[in-house]
Motif scaffolding. Sequence first.
Motif, PDB file in Angstrom:
ATOM      1  N   ALA A 128     -73.645 -19.961  -8.517  1.00  0.00           N
ATOM      2  CA  ALA A 128     -74.887 -19.782  -7.763  1.00  0.00           C
ATOM      3  C   ALA A 128     -75.126 -18.497  -7.540  1.00  0.00           C
ATOM      4  O   ALA A 128     -76.457 -18.166  -7.334  1.00  0.00           O
ATOM      5  CB  ALA A 128     -74.885 -20.877  -6.517  1.00  0.00           C
ATOM      6  N   LYS A 129     -74.202 -17.762  -6.814  1.00  0.00           N
ATOM      7  CA  LYS A 129     -74.393 -16.706  -6.382  1.00  0.00           C
ATOM      8  C   LYS A 129     -74.715 -15.552  -7.447  1.00  0.00           C
ATOM      9  O   LYS A 129     -75.740 -14.435  -7.420  1.00  0.00           O
ATOM     10  CB  LYS A 129     -73.006 -16.090  -5.497  1.00  0.00           C
ATOM     11  CG  LYS A 129     -72.848 -16.563  -4.228  1.00  0.00           C
ATOM     12  CD  LYS A 129     -74.021 -15.990  -3.125  1.00  0.00           C
ATOM     13  CE  LYS A 129     -73.733 -16.609  -1.905  1.00  0.00           C
ATOM     14  NZ  LYS A 129     -74.956 -16.392  -0.941  1.00  0.00           N
ATOM     15  N   GLN A 130     -74.252 -15.648  -8.480  1.00  0.00           N
ATOM     16  CA  GLN A 130     -74.335 -14.858  -9.757  1.00  0.00           C
ATOM     17  C   GLN A 130     -76.029 -15.089 -10.061  1.00  0.00           C
ATOM     18  O   GLN A 130     -76.515 -13.932 -10.394  1.00  0.00           O
ATOM     19  CB  GLN A 130     -73.531 -15.202 -10.979  1.00  0.00           C
ATOM     20  CG  GLN A 130     -72.011 -14.976 -10.685  1.00  0.00           C
ATOM     21  CD  GLN A 130     -71.153 -15.458 -11.792  1.00  0.00           C
ATOM     22  OE1 GLN A 130     -71.734 -16.017 -12.863  1.00  0.00           O
ATOM     23  NE2 GLN A 130     -69.989 -15.284 -11.726  1.00  0.00           N
ATOM     24  N   ALA A 131     -76.303 -16.281 -10.185  1.00  0.00           N
ATOM     25  CA  ALA A 131     -77.764 -16.568 -10.546  1.00  0.00           C
ATOM     26  C   ALA A 131     -78.656 -16.070  -9.792  1.00  0.00           C
ATOM     27  O   ALA A 131     -79.812 -15.566  -9.987  1.00  0.00           O
ATOM     28  CB  ALA A 131     -77.863 -18.025 -10.696  1.00  0.00           C
ATOM     29  N   LEU A 132     -78.449 -16.174  -8.236  1.00  0.00           N
ATOM     30  CA  LEU A 132     -79.237 -15.733  -7.169  1.00  0.00           C
ATOM     31  C   LEU A 132     -79.545 -14.170  -7.326  1.00  0.00           C
ATOM     32  O   LEU A 132     -80.672 -13.813  -7.513  1.00  0.00           O
ATOM     33  CB  LEU A 132     -78.639 -16.116  -6.027  1.00  0.00           C
ATOM     34  CG  LEU A 132     -79.143 -15.716  -4.704  1.00  0.00           C
ATOM     35  CD1 LEU A 132     -80.877 -16.372  -4.572  1.00  0.00           C
ATOM     36  CD2 LEU A 132     -78.746 -16.303  -3.464  1.00  0.00           C
TER      37      LEU A 132
ATOM     38  N   THR B  95     -83.488  -3.821  -6.127  1.00  0.00           N
ATOM     39  CA  THR B  95     -82.106  -3.039  -6.481  1.00  0.00           C
ATOM     40  C   THR B  95     -81.111  -3.858  -5.872  1.00  0.00           C
ATOM     41  O   THR B  95     -81.417  -4.699  -5.062  1.00  0.00           O
ATOM     42  CB  THR B  95     -82.460  -1.747  -6.170  1.00  0.00           C
ATOM     43  OG1 THR B  95     -82.567  -1.839  -4.360  1.00  0.00           O
ATOM     44  CG2 THR B  95     -83.396  -0.905  -6.414  1.00  0.00           C
ATOM     45  N   MET B  96     -79.766  -3.488  -6.364  1.00  0.00           N
ATOM     46  CA  MET B  96     -78.807  -3.775  -5.653  1.00  0.00           C
ATOM     47  C   MET B  96     -78.750  -3.661  -4.265  1.00  0.00           C
ATOM     48  O   MET B  96     -78.382  -4.572  -3.399  1.00  0.00           O
ATOM     49  CB  MET B  96     -77.559  -3.430  -6.223  1.00  0.00           C
ATOM     50  CG  MET B  96     -77.117  -3.969  -7.675  1.00  0.00           C
ATOM     51  SD  MET B  96     -75.516  -3.417  -8.428  1.00  0.00           S
ATOM     52  CE  MET B  96     -75.971  -1.780  -8.942  1.00  0.00           C
TER      53      MET B  96
ATOM     54  N   THR C  53     -70.512  -6.658  -2.883  1.00  0.00           N
ATOM     55  CA  THR C  53     -70.346  -8.045  -3.271  1.00  0.00           C
ATOM     56  C   THR C  53     -71.755  -8.376  -4.219  1.00  0.00           C
ATOM     57  O   THR C  53     -71.415  -9.165  -5.212  1.00  0.00           O
ATOM     58  CB  THR C  53     -70.642  -9.151  -1.846  1.00  0.00           C
ATOM     59  OG1 THR C  53     -69.605  -8.761  -1.108  1.00  0.00           O
ATOM     60  CG2 THR C  53     -70.861 -10.578  -2.439  1.00  0.00           C
ATOM     61  N   VAL C  54     -72.633  -7.568  -4.046  1.00  0.00           N
ATOM     62  CA  VAL C  54     -73.899  -7.645  -5.058  1.00  0.00           C
ATOM     63  C   VAL C  54     -73.381  -7.215  -6.432  1.00  0.00           C
ATOM     64  O   VAL C  54     -73.493  -8.032  -7.389  1.00  0.00           O
ATOM     65  CB  VAL C  54     -74.970  -6.993  -4.567  1.00  0.00           C
ATOM     66  CG1 VAL C  54     -76.107  -6.900  -5.563  1.00  0.00           C
ATOM     67  CG2 VAL C  54     -75.491  -7.769  -3.197  1.00  0.00           C
ATOM     68  N   THR C  55     -72.756  -6.198  -6.399  1.00  0.00           N
ATOM     69  CA  THR C  55     -72.102  -5.479  -7.719  1.00  0.00           C
ATOM     70  C   THR C  55     -70.985  -6.707  -8.377  1.00  0.00           C
ATOM     71  O   THR C  55     -71.069  -6.728  -9.458  1.00  0.00           O
ATOM     72  CB  THR C  55     -71.358  -4.237  -7.247  1.00  0.00           C
ATOM     73  OG1 THR C  55     -72.220  -3.297  -6.769  1.00  0.00           O
ATOM     74  CG2 THR C  55     -70.956  -3.627  -8.503  1.00  0.00           C
TER      75      THR C  55
END
Length: 234
Positions: free
Chosen positions: A176-180, A190-191, A204-206
């Motif tokens: 879920a977090k990857q897709a988000l 941007t990140m 965490t985004v990276t």
Amino acid sequence: MKTFFQKLTDISSLARTEQMLKEGLAELVQELGFDCYAYVNLQSFRTYAVSNCPPEWQARYLAQNYIKVDPVVSMAQARMQAFTWAAERPHQSADKLVRRFYREAGDFDIRSGVTIPVRTAFGHMSMLTLASHKPTLSLEKDIDQIAAITAVAQLHAKLEQQDVEPTASVHVDLKAKQALCLKWSAEGKTMKDIAAIENISFATVTFHLNNARKALDVGTLPHATALATKLKLI
């Protein structure tokens, strides 16, 4: 075989529905004396099959990632021309996965056949295999390479045009977090933006985006967002 390829071209041209195409192909394969067929589309991000081989074998083949083990696939990629093959009993020194593959294929009465690979768009490959329970296969004449490749290329085009439902496929799943994070990236964020929007750290985004890229088996973030969009994962 030459008559088969002409009839295959005719079926690909005339079939107006997915059902007509699958039924016509199955009847034609049996008419030629084979037991089943398997059309496989190999892509870096998606591999799927349209086949009337036993469903249990199709599911096992993809679940066990036998695409990377199957000697017929390796020969198809190396030769890029039609060829006959027979499942030989592997030497004891052969890789354990190869030995298991041969054994399981035999359990489903897949022991010999004809395979015709064709190059498709963007460096991908599709292949049509006619499989038999016979331990060896002998054709009266050599395969007409031009007729074979032309017919299978037409079949590939028809399957793509009709967006035929695969009988088996390898699915890519994102957390879920990857897709988000990928969705925000696809929206032009941007990140640093994503970290602020989701109230998470930049690291965490990276982490999520790198894992999404690895799951999709691509090298860059733009490729990952484009591919996830194409596969309707985001």
